[in-house]
Motif scaffolding. Structure first.
Motif, PDB file in Angstrom:
ATOM      1  N   SER A  69      88.633  25.179 -31.126  1.00 19.46           N
ATOM      2  CA  SER A  69      88.408  26.573 -30.714  1.00 19.46           C
ATOM      3  C   SER A  69      88.626  26.721 -29.215  1.00 19.46           C
ATOM      4  CB  SER A  69      86.978  27.000 -31.039  1.00 19.46           C
ATOM      5  OG  SER A  69      86.759  26.934 -32.418  1.00 19.46           O
ATOM      6  N   ASP A 190      91.895  31.079 -35.760  1.00 14.91           N
ATOM      7  CA  ASP A 190      90.869  30.054 -35.582  1.00 14.91           C
ATOM      8  C   ASP A 190      90.050  29.916 -36.861  1.00 14.91           C
ATOM      9  OD1 ASP A 190      89.015  28.264 -34.779  1.00 14.91           O
ATOM     10  OD2 ASP A 190      88.142  29.489 -33.191  1.00 14.91           O
ATOM     11  N   GLU A 191      90.348  28.892 -37.615  1.00 17.14           N
ATOM     12  CA  GLU A 191      89.670  28.651 -38.894  1.00 17.14           C
ATOM     13  C   GLU A 191      89.553  29.940 -39.688  1.00 17.14           C
ATOM     14  OE1 GLU A 191      86.693  25.868 -39.228  1.00 17.14           O
ATOM     15  OE2 GLU A 191      87.008  24.945 -37.274  1.00 17.14           O
TER      16      GLU A 191
END
Ligand SMILES: Nc1ncnc2c1ncn2[C@@H]1O[C@H](COP(=O)(O)OP(=O)(O)OP(=O)(O)O)[C@@H](O)[C@H]1O
Ligand SMILES: [Mg+2]
Lengths: 394, 298
Positions: A69, A190-191
């Motif tokens: 991240s 992000d994920e």
């Protein structure tokens, strides 16, 4: 290789009150754990160098806390680095003024978040139009674009719902539509699918792949799921404790993990199923264009090849074997190559899984030709390669 | 010296203390003499607003005022029981002969609340944006909330005399802290993920403030406004001491003359007004946030 779209050079991020003072320690080789114990600073990223090509999906993987991240938030400077540069084309993102940075965030990239980040007080339609509203686009145009992307992600009919009324998967579709609506060329994720259950997750993944076929965005995708990485990634980068351990194609990562950490990641993956022909195929060794047997034999001798692919006028026709041709040449010097091909119907497509080619590979005594949709020869699949992929399964 | 600091607190001498008092009193008196008029003039627009609003409420027929308040209540809550409650409260106030005083109180409360909001929300925003501002303003608010009202009435009266404006000032000083505190808190508690998403799409400071932070902080800010109204009503009696007309004055009279019933009735009227405005503002706050419920659980 074309010039990369994004270039990361010597990027460091240290969390703590006086990060600059910790830099020398890192240069001197102290580990993340030592630095935390001695100075109370957390090493987020350490000397990252990366190049990302235009139009590709670049996956970043790593365990929790490895800095994924942190890294992705540097691309749009949601996080300021301690040292280093990021270039997009020729602009140094770290040198942008506040105004330039706003412009750049509005037009160049958009982001999809793990926890969606939707605005609870805006309707779904207004959420999707958010990026455009920030740009100052007229309300009418906002709604029109938002509607188009809402349709594209399959949420027609939910325009006037509020995010709190949607399921997780639906909310993330809204997040994806919002990111696509600004038409930015770079997509940061992000994920993006981690908060979704496995079924919806695969569905979203396939939807992303479908969309990408049409849109050709440059996507930076974070995940800690190897399966997702292998499916989506043109390139995969692996992070560990803020360091980049390995960058490569899915095949490179699977077949040549650089260390135990990567090895642990890829252990247990069924490579035959995870890898496609495209990932492991080689360039075709010998393409024969002339219809003349003698010159074909000549080419084979020079290339020290026992087989050749006959490719008249650019399209693949079949395989010819040296042994056959020698015999033919002895009997009839004028014979056409066309009449002496071995089984022209045997071939594989680049997106076939390796395990599905096993039978044909074993049956053929030449490397299988790999043909794209238009019947153009783009590679060959040698038997050794297939065996290697399947063999190291251990 | 017979007195040792071991047995007696080493306090300033009587003379020194007297000198301090005399000097600071004189200084403040000079200040009021020199600047009183200017300060007065500065508050003039406020005074006119107060008088205008009071006249408006007094000149308008009672049933028009009731209809307007009912309209407000319905717009805020879309609830018939709420409207019935509000109607009953207002009718009772009028029925017991306190309509005029209630209107005067309403005007000072209305203007005080307005002033508190106009000053308080920007201050709260400033505090939310800068930790420095927060560390400076917070102790000031603490003092405002704990200092007995009578103490800050002294300089206010010295400066501005007796009347509506000093009353208004006293009410605002007492009532403004909640709206400031809760604006600050509401903005600081805005979901970081949502704010980050706004930033990532290139929203600038004012787009983040007006597009995300204020709307998401609105329920908390509304709670602050509600508290401010309640505290303003609580000041009605004290404001009456420095010449503000309204329900406070009869209460003050009853204390001095031991009129039990008059005190009770006017006190209950204040309570009724408080309940009316509390319910209206709460109904509004509740309704404006229904669609946001449950979002944090995602
Ligand atoms: N704001 C912060 N302040 C201090 N340390 C931080 C901060 N954000 C991240 N870190 C630290 O930096 C390191 C990397 O964190 P990061 O959030 O980038 O990890 P991640 O790879 O995204 O993990 P996950 O998979 O759990 O999301 C961690 O050790 C974390 O503790
Ligand atoms: Mg993370």
């Amino acid at each position: 290789m074309p010039d990369p779209l994004i270039k990361v050079e010597g990027l460091y991020k240290i969390y703590g009150p006086s990060p600059k003072e910790v830099l020398p320690l890192i240069h001197a080789g102290s580990s993340k754990a030592d630095i935390l114990a001695e100075t109370g600073h957390t090493v987020g990223l350490k000397d990252i160098h990366l190049e990302i090509e235009k139009g590709k999906i670049f996956v970043i993987m790593g365990l929790s806390g490895s800095g994924k991240s942190t890294l992705i938030r540097h691309f749009n400077r949601l996080i300021e680095p301690t040292a280093g540069h990021i270039y997009i084309e020729d602009t140094d993102v770290m040198k942008l003024s506040d105004r330039e940075l706003e412009d750049y965030r509005r037009n160049k990239m958009s982001m999809v978040f793990q926890r969606f980040g939707l605005m609870p007080h805006r309707t779904v339609l207004r959420n999707v139009g958010y990026g455009l509203s920030v740009q100052g686009v007229s309300r009418e145009k906002q709604d029109q674009e938002a509607q188009r992307w809402l349709d594209a992600v399959g949420l027609t009919g939910y325009e006037n719902h509020f995010p709190a009324q949607l399921s997780g998967g639906e909310q993330q579709r809204v997040g994806l539509a919002r990111a696509l609506a600004t038409n930015a060329e770079i997509l940061l994720m992000d994920e993006a699918f981690s908060a979704l259950d496995p079924l919806i997750r695969t569905e979203m993944r396939d939807q992303l792949i479908e969309l990408q076929k049409k849109l050709h965005k440059t996507i930076i995708f974070i995940t800690h799921d190897l399966d997702e990485a292998l499916h989506l990634g043109d390139k995969i980068a692996i992070l560990k404790d803020g360091e980049l351990i390995q960058v490569g194609t899915p095949a490179q990562i699977l077949l040549n993990p650089v260390d135990d950490y990567v090895e642990a990641f890829v252990r247990g993956v069924n490579r035959g199923r995870a890898l496609t022909v495209e990932a492991v195929m080689r360039d075709p060794r010998l393409q024969i264009t002339s219809d003349d047997v003698d010159s074909a034999l000549d080419q084979m001798r020079k290339a020290k090849a026992t087989f050749g692919y006959y490719v008249p006028n650019g399209t693949y026709a079949g395989v010819v074997a040296q042994l056959d041709l020698v015999e033919v040449a002895r009997e009839d010097g004028q014979a056409s190559l066309f009449d002496h091909m071995i089984d022209p119907s045997v071939s594989v497509t680049p997106d076939t899984r390796i395990c599905a080619t096993l039978a044909e590979t074993v049956a053929a005594d030449f490397p299988l030709p790999v043909l794209d949709e238009d019947g153009v020869l783009i590679g060959e699949l040698p038997r050794e390669v297939v065996f290697e992929v399947l063999n190291e399964e251990a | 010296m017979a007195n040792s600091w071991l047995t007696e607190f080493p306090a300033l001498s009587r003379e020194a203390l007297r000198d301090i008092k005399i000097t600071s009193d004189a200084a403040y008196r000079t200040f009021t003499r020199n600047y009183g008029d200017i300060v007065d003039a500065a508050f003039d627009p406020l005074l006119r607003l107060l008088i205008w609003f009071e006249n408006l409420l007094l000149i308008a027929p009672w049933w028009v005022v009731i209809l307007v308040i009912l309209g407000l209540a319905y717009a805020a809550g879309r609830s018939i029981p709420l409207c019935i409650g509000v109607l009953t409260g207002l009718l009772l106030i009028g029925f017991f002969g306190m309509w005029e005083d209630a209107m005067k109180t309403l005007s000072i409360i209305g203007v005080s609340t307005l002033v508190s909001i106009v000053l308080g929300i920007p201050t709260g925003i400033l505090m939310a944006r800068s930790d420095r501002a927060q560390s400076i303003v917070t102790p000031v608010l603490d003092v405002m909330q704990t200092m007995p009202a009578f103490v800050y009435l002294i300089p206010v009266v010295m400066l501005l005399g007796i009347g509506r404006v000093p009353g208004l000032l006293a009410v605002v000083i007492y009532a403004i802290p909640p709206v400031i505190r809760l604006t600050n808190l509401g903005i600081r508690l805005v979901d970081k993920d949502v704010l980050e998403a706004a930033t990532s799409y290139g929203a600038n400071r004012s787009q983040r403030l007006w597009g995300v932070q204020i709307p998401l902080a609105m329920p908390t800010i509304m709670a602050g406004i509600n508290q401010t109204i309640m505290m303003a009503l609580a000041m009605v009696v004290i404001a009456a001491m420095i010449g503000v007309d309204g329900l406070g004055r009869p209460v003050l009279q009853s204390i001095q003359n031991q009129y039990f019933t008059q005190g009770m009735l006017n006190g209950l009227a204040i309570v009724a007004l408080a309940i009316v405005f509390d319910r209206i503002s709460q109904a509004y706050a509740r309704r404006s946030q229904t669609h946001m419920s449950g979002i944090k659980s995602a």
